[in-house]
Design a protein around this motif. Structure first.
Motif, PDB file in Angstrom:
ATOM      1  N   HIS A  94      35.286  54.016  35.353  1.00  0.00           N
ATOM      2  CA  HIS A  94      34.300  55.329  35.251  1.00  0.00           C
ATOM      3  C   HIS A  94      33.835  55.469  33.811  1.00  0.00           C
ATOM      4  N   GLU A 105      30.778  52.278  35.001  1.00  0.00           N
ATOM      5  CA  GLU A 105      30.715  52.721  36.794  1.00  0.00           C
ATOM      6  C   GLU A 105      30.500  53.858  36.800  1.00  0.00           C
ATOM      7  N   HIS A 156      39.275  47.819  36.361  1.00  0.00           N
ATOM      8  CA  HIS A 156      38.939  48.889  36.064  1.00  0.00           C
ATOM      9  C   HIS A 156      40.379  48.573  35.353  1.00  0.00           C
ATOM     10  N   HIS A 199      42.552  48.153  40.485  1.00  0.00           N
ATOM     11  CA  HIS A 199      42.392  49.266  38.859  1.00  0.00           C
ATOM     12  C   HIS A 199      44.853  49.612  38.497  1.00  0.00           C
ATOM     13  N   HIS A 210      34.219  43.756  38.978  1.00  0.00           N
ATOM     14  CA  HIS A 210      34.468  45.340  39.212  1.00  0.00           C
ATOM     15  C   HIS A 210      35.289  45.695  38.950  1.00  0.00           C
ATOM     16  N   ASP A 253      37.714  46.309  41.885  1.00  0.00           N
ATOM     17  CA  ASP A 253      37.562  47.191  42.296  1.00  0.00           C
ATOM     18  C   ASP A 253      39.615  47.843  42.296  1.00  0.00           C
TER      19      ASP A 253
HETATM   20 ZN   LIG Z   1      35.293  50.965  40.610  1.00  0.00          ZN
END
Ligand SMILES: [Zn+2]
Length: 431
Positions: free
Chosen positions: A163, A185, A133, A290, A131, A288
């Motif tokens: 996303h 996602e 980004h 970013h 996961h 996750d």
């Molecule tokens: Zn995410």
């Protein structure tokens, strides 16, 4: 899978004369069955260190696999990644050749030494982050930066899960830094779900109803995506917690999102109840990540480990579907292994199968707390001693539905006791 194949290593020496300048030569070698990786290293020796330039390339049994001219002396080919200038793909058995371009040779000629390694298929634990980004959505990293960061922390694979888009999947590098896994996602206003493993999992993302969601997830599943519900009990974000129904096409749940926190405790409790009720969703982790704003949100924190037949995207996805997965807080965290006779973590041991379950935990630290958990709750609690980096235990099953492992550790830097590693269960068929 035959894991006893010998690794093939050979050194071939070729003498090249001045008269062969501007010719292309082939140095043949044989590739057997079940080869996962081929690596070639070239050393060129000229008398008195005179100037010599030999170009390098590779031909497979089915055709040219790449050419790097005079730019490189090492080439590595793998199923899904390769040295730039070379094509990833199957190492088809048959007659291969190293290609040499004789560009520039001194009067006395040169000696070229080729070291060739054919590495056999080798089932093993691979580690990655499922996961993350990039600038393709609200992340700060270019794909190249993400690749460098994943390599620097020792990850074997990295899923790009921007996303509601898949532009990140169209042009990522296939070089040797990290194996990229395409993803998206699917971000709705009532929860987020990762679609992992295919470049173009859905044609639209605008989920307004349960039936929209069902349709999109079914499309993604049909196209081969692995479906994982993300941070299902996230509390700090209004629209991040999962408020849709749990569709039957869901394969996995991100029990561990980013640094261990209260929402992960809740996701863990939910997953435990789901396991005890008989559902066998794979628990996975995802950082996750970013950007660099939070020092604890980093690629590989947590790290998801998968037991894959080969270092290939398809094998990594298959291992997740087979639930051969554990999670550790970082690539350097504890490593967990469970087996019952020939059955591994994630497998279902038949009722009449073996009863003795073997647990091996490595990279422990003093005072780590190890919990053996079944559908009935905590079955055993062990505390790692000083100088005890590895621990092996054997337990006999007595009608439990599963066993799984958690390792908890006191992290001085944050003065908290947090999850350091957790396994997926080994399951037992009920009578
Ligand atoms: Zn995410």
């Amino acid at each position: 899978m035959d894991s006893n194949l010998e690794s093939y290593h050979r050194i071939l020496t070729v003498n090249i004369a001045k008269q062969q300048e501007k010719q292309f030569l082939e140095v043949p070698f044989r590739v057997g069955e079940n080869v996962e990786e081929i690596a070639v290293n070239m050393t060129v020796r000229a008398q008195n260190d005179e100037r010599a330039t030999i170009d390098l390339g590779m031909r497979g049994a089915n055709g040219i696999r790449g050419w790097s001219g005079g730019a490189r002396s090492t080439v590595i080919l793998r199923p899904d990644t390769a040295t730039p200038g070379y094509l990833p793909g199957t190492m088809e058995p048959g007659d291969w050749a190293v290609l040499l371009g004789v560009y520039e040779v001194p009067a006395q000629g040169v000696t070229v030494e080729l070291s060739i390694d054919c590495v056999p298929v080798n089932p093993r634990w691979l580690c990655g982050d499922l996961h993350s980004h990039t600038v393709h959505s609200d992340g700060a990293f270019s794909i190249d930066e993400a690749a460098n960061r994943a390599q620097a922390c020792g990850l074997d694979f990295l899923a790009l899960t921007d996303h509601n888009t898949y532009s990140q999947n169209l042009g990522y590098p296939r070089d040797l830094r990290v194996l990229f896994i395409p993803g998206m996602e699917l971000t709705t206003y009532a929860g987020h779900v990762n679609l992992i493993g295919v470049a173009h999992p859905v044609d639209d993302f605008r989920v307004a109803s349960q039936s929209d969601l069902r349709g999109y997830l079914q499309t993604a599943a049909t196209r081969g995506a692995l479906i994982s519900v993300n941070h299902p009990l996230e509390m700090s974000c209004d629209s991040c917690a999962w408020r849709w129904e749990w569709d039957s096409v869901v394969d996995a749940v991100e029990v561990w999102n980013g640094p261990w926190h209260e929402a992960n405790d809740k996701a863990l409790a939910w997953w435990q109840a789901s396991l005890a009720s008989g559902r066998r969703l794979t628990a996975i982790g995802g950082s996750d990540t970013h950007n660099l704003q939070d020092p604890y949100v980093q690629h590989g924190r947590p790290t998801t480990w998968v037991y894959a037949e080969q270092y290939r995207r398809d094998d990594i996805l298959r291992a997740i579907r087979q639930r051969r997965v554990f999670i550790s807080y970082a690539p350097s965290g504890p490593r967990l292994n469970m087996s019952c006779g020939p059955y591994l973590m994630g497998d279902v041991v038949p009722e009449r199968g073996p009863h003795l379950v073997r647990v091996v935990i490595e990279r422990l630290e003093a005072d780590d707390e190890i919990l053996l958990i079944s559908d009935r709750g905590i079955e055993q609690r062990t505390v790692a001693g000083q100088e005890e980096p590895a621990l092996a235990m054997e337990v006999t099953r007595h009608g439990e539905r599963f066993y799984r492992i958690e390792v908890w550790r006191w992290f001085q830097e944050v003065e908290q006791r947090l999850m350091a590693a957790m396994s997926n269960p080994i399951y037992f068929e009920e009578g």
